[in-house]
Design a protein around this motif. Sequence first.
Motif, PDB file in Angstrom:
ATOM      1  N   UNK A  25       0.855  -1.179   0.000  1.00 49.73           N
ATOM      2  CA  UNK A  25       0.000   0.000   0.000  1.00 49.73           C
ATOM      3  C   UNK A  25       0.894   1.232   0.000  1.00 49.73           C
ATOM      4  N   UNK A  26       0.850   2.005  -1.083  1.00 49.26           N
ATOM      5  CA  UNK A  26       1.698   3.196  -1.187  1.00 49.26           C
ATOM      6  C   UNK A  26       1.209   4.354  -0.334  1.00 49.26           C
ATOM      7  N   UNK A  27       0.000   4.199   0.235  1.00 48.41           N
ATOM      8  CA  UNK A  27      -0.515   5.211   1.141  1.00 48.41           C
ATOM      9  C   UNK A  27      -1.208   6.381   0.475  1.00 48.41           C
ATOM     10  N   UNK A  28      -1.309   6.360  -0.854  1.00 45.78           N
ATOM     11  CA  UNK A  28      -1.946   7.457  -1.580  1.00 45.78           C
ATOM     12  C   UNK A  28      -3.072   6.961  -2.483  1.00 45.78           C
ATOM     13  N   UNK A  29      -3.618   5.782  -2.150  1.00 49.22           N
ATOM     14  CA  UNK A  29      -4.672   5.209  -2.964  1.00 49.22           C
ATOM     15  C   UNK A  29      -4.154   4.370  -4.114  1.00 49.22           C
ATOM     16  N   UNK A  30      -2.832   4.194  -4.175  1.00 48.29           N
ATOM     17  CA  UNK A  30      -2.254   3.319  -5.187  1.00 48.29           C
ATOM     18  C   UNK A  30      -1.525   2.167  -4.494  1.00 48.29           C
TER      19      UNK A  30
ATOM     20  N   UNK B  80     -13.966  -7.337  -3.929  1.00 46.72           N
ATOM     21  CA  UNK B  80     -15.331  -6.832  -4.119  1.00 46.72           C
ATOM     22  C   UNK B  80     -16.322  -7.980  -4.284  1.00 46.72           C
ATOM     23  N   UNK B  81     -15.912  -9.013  -5.001  1.00 45.29           N
ATOM     24  CA  UNK B  81     -16.783 -10.179  -5.152  1.00 45.29           C
ATOM     25  C   UNK B  81     -17.019 -10.865  -3.812  1.00 45.29           C
ATOM     26  N   UNK B  82     -15.990 -10.922  -2.979  1.00 37.15           N
ATOM     27  CA  UNK B  82     -16.148 -11.524  -1.653  1.00 37.15           C
ATOM     28  C   UNK B  82     -17.178 -10.761  -0.824  1.00 37.15           C
TER      29      UNK B  82
ATOM     30  N   UNK C  56     -13.805   3.953  -4.826  1.00 40.26           N
ATOM     31  CA  UNK C  56     -12.904   4.005  -3.677  1.00 40.26           C
ATOM     32  C   UNK C  56     -13.074   2.809  -2.754  1.00 40.26           C
ATOM     33  N   UNK C  57     -14.254   2.200  -2.786  1.00 40.16           N
ATOM     34  CA  UNK C  57     -14.509   1.075  -1.895  1.00 40.16           C
ATOM     35  C   UNK C  57     -13.520  -0.067  -2.133  1.00 40.16           C
ATOM     36  N   UNK C  58     -13.268  -0.370  -3.397  1.00 42.30           N
ATOM     37  CA  UNK C  58     -12.336  -1.454  -3.710  1.00 42.30           C
ATOM     38  C   UNK C  58     -10.944  -1.176  -3.185  1.00 42.30           C
TER      39      UNK C  58
END
Length: 605
Positions: free
Chosen positions: A149-154, A172-174, A220-222
């Motif tokens: 996790x790069x901490x910026x949403x990427x 998301x499928x889970x 953003x949820x994913x």
Amino acid sequence: MAKKKGHSSHSKRTHKKAGAKSAAQHKKTHHKAKKKEENHLWKIGLGIAGVIILIGLFTNGFNFKGETATGNQGVTEQGAQGTTAQAGAETKGQEGTTSKTEYQGGKAKLEFYVMSQCPYGTQVENAIKPVLDRMGDAVDFEINYIANDNGDGTFKSLHGENEVKGDIVQLCAMKYNPDKYMDMIVCMNENARAIPDNWEQCAKDNGLDVEKIRACYEGEEGKQLLAESIKKSQEVNARGSPTMFLNGKPYQSNRDSLSFQRAICNELGGQHEACQNIPECGSDADCTANPDKIGKCINPNQEDAKCEYVDPVKIQFTVINDKTCATCDTTRIVQVTKQLFPGVEIEYKDYSDPEAKALLEEVGLKILPAYIFDSNVANAARYPQVANALVKAGDKYYIAPAAAGSNYNPEIPEVPKKLDLYVMSQCPFGSQAVQSMQEVLDLFGDQIDFNLHYIANDNGDGTFQSLHGQPEVEEDLRQVCAMEKFPDKAFDYIVCIAKDYRNAPNIWEQCADEAGIDKEALRECAEGEEGKQLLSEDLKNANELGIGSSPTFIINNKNRMSGAQPADTIKSALCQANPDLEGCDQTLTQGSQTTTTTQGAGCGV
């Protein structure tokens, strides 16, 4: 910290001089180069199987408890952490992992930590699916993903951006189809290279809610789901795909459906109808009821399979090491040997001991650490399982150095503060090593003599072969030319390529521009006779040392460390061998926390 130019200068070397010198330093004491086809065991093909078997035997290849393989024991790009029929792990594996999920009773808690495009992760997902179909009501099953996790949403993952997207869409499928998500995942696994583009068709074919999954995946949820999943993986120190826990304990048995089902049933005490009529054992690893004896599985996975236990044979086992070797760790081999042969009696000797040297001379060994058995090993119940990894020498047997990962010759002269790195330019783990080295070189600057070398096959006619094909050869040529003609800028170029190595044919000109390298001069060298001569000369270093795994580090001309390592591990190894280096008190990037460095992994063997 050194300036940018400072670390670039460390890639400087003249291939015909420094390269030849490095080879010459080893030539007298190391084995001579073998025939061309023998020198390149890393090539994919049936010939690699024998080497994999040897290495796997003493690196958890028979699924005994303990540390897993640490690196260059590879099928394709990384090696055996075994099963009976299928083996492999993308990284070092489960060493040091601890689950934080407590078993609540009533159900067996099964946790998988994977990468969505890792072939070994998809293997276990496919294997567990029929087990969940049969007894999912008794299994609390959870999948989490290994990435950064790069901490910026990427995010960053070993197999690239597509794997990140695959992780997200599966999470998301889970969430929105907890009863059907495994159907979608197994469907996607049928063509893992097509992940994530195959998710929608797989979701439709298996009756999942496509629109809810899409909204989650594209929003953003994913991203939030993946951030939470990565955090869970980091909490248990899951670095290898797959890392698995059953009721909070590392799962280290076979990876086929029947083995998973048997293990779950054992945790449930057999209290499920699916647990009826399961064969008692599928391998020796299932026969652990009597820890003081050797458990053997007779007729594995058959209806009449059963465990038989025999008394262990008393075996004398001598371990010879050199206390001056900073990287000669015998822990793993000794641990696995104890598990293979419970009757073993271990004696440790240092190379400085005349008795140790006499024993090495008796069996004809020059490489350390050395692992020598007396003749009783041939009478042990598990001897047939390891016979191919042992060499008979008179009335003694020793573990073949290739099987043990031994590679230290105490007679080679030490060169302080010297670091050689051997890579394949399009190996993901070699690329990770290059990026880690950027941070190490920034720290140490001109204190160390750093040399970069390549691993490939010189056909002798001006052509070359490399594990990742002709594009890798072409990039090797560009990189040796860059180091020859632009020594102060070459490493910047090499790091740029390493960040997107799969796209090297399309980005090399941009990387050259960014590094301040004349791309036309680079092209002329790489496509001409000069580049071929430079690469041919450089390849002699790896060939004469028998190096076939990318990356391989050689510290102080003596100590070998294989597999991708985070910057802090490289720094620590250098400082252990050279305690007077300035900067050893600094903490660099640690792969398990802030990068996706797959520690210990490598391409080839």
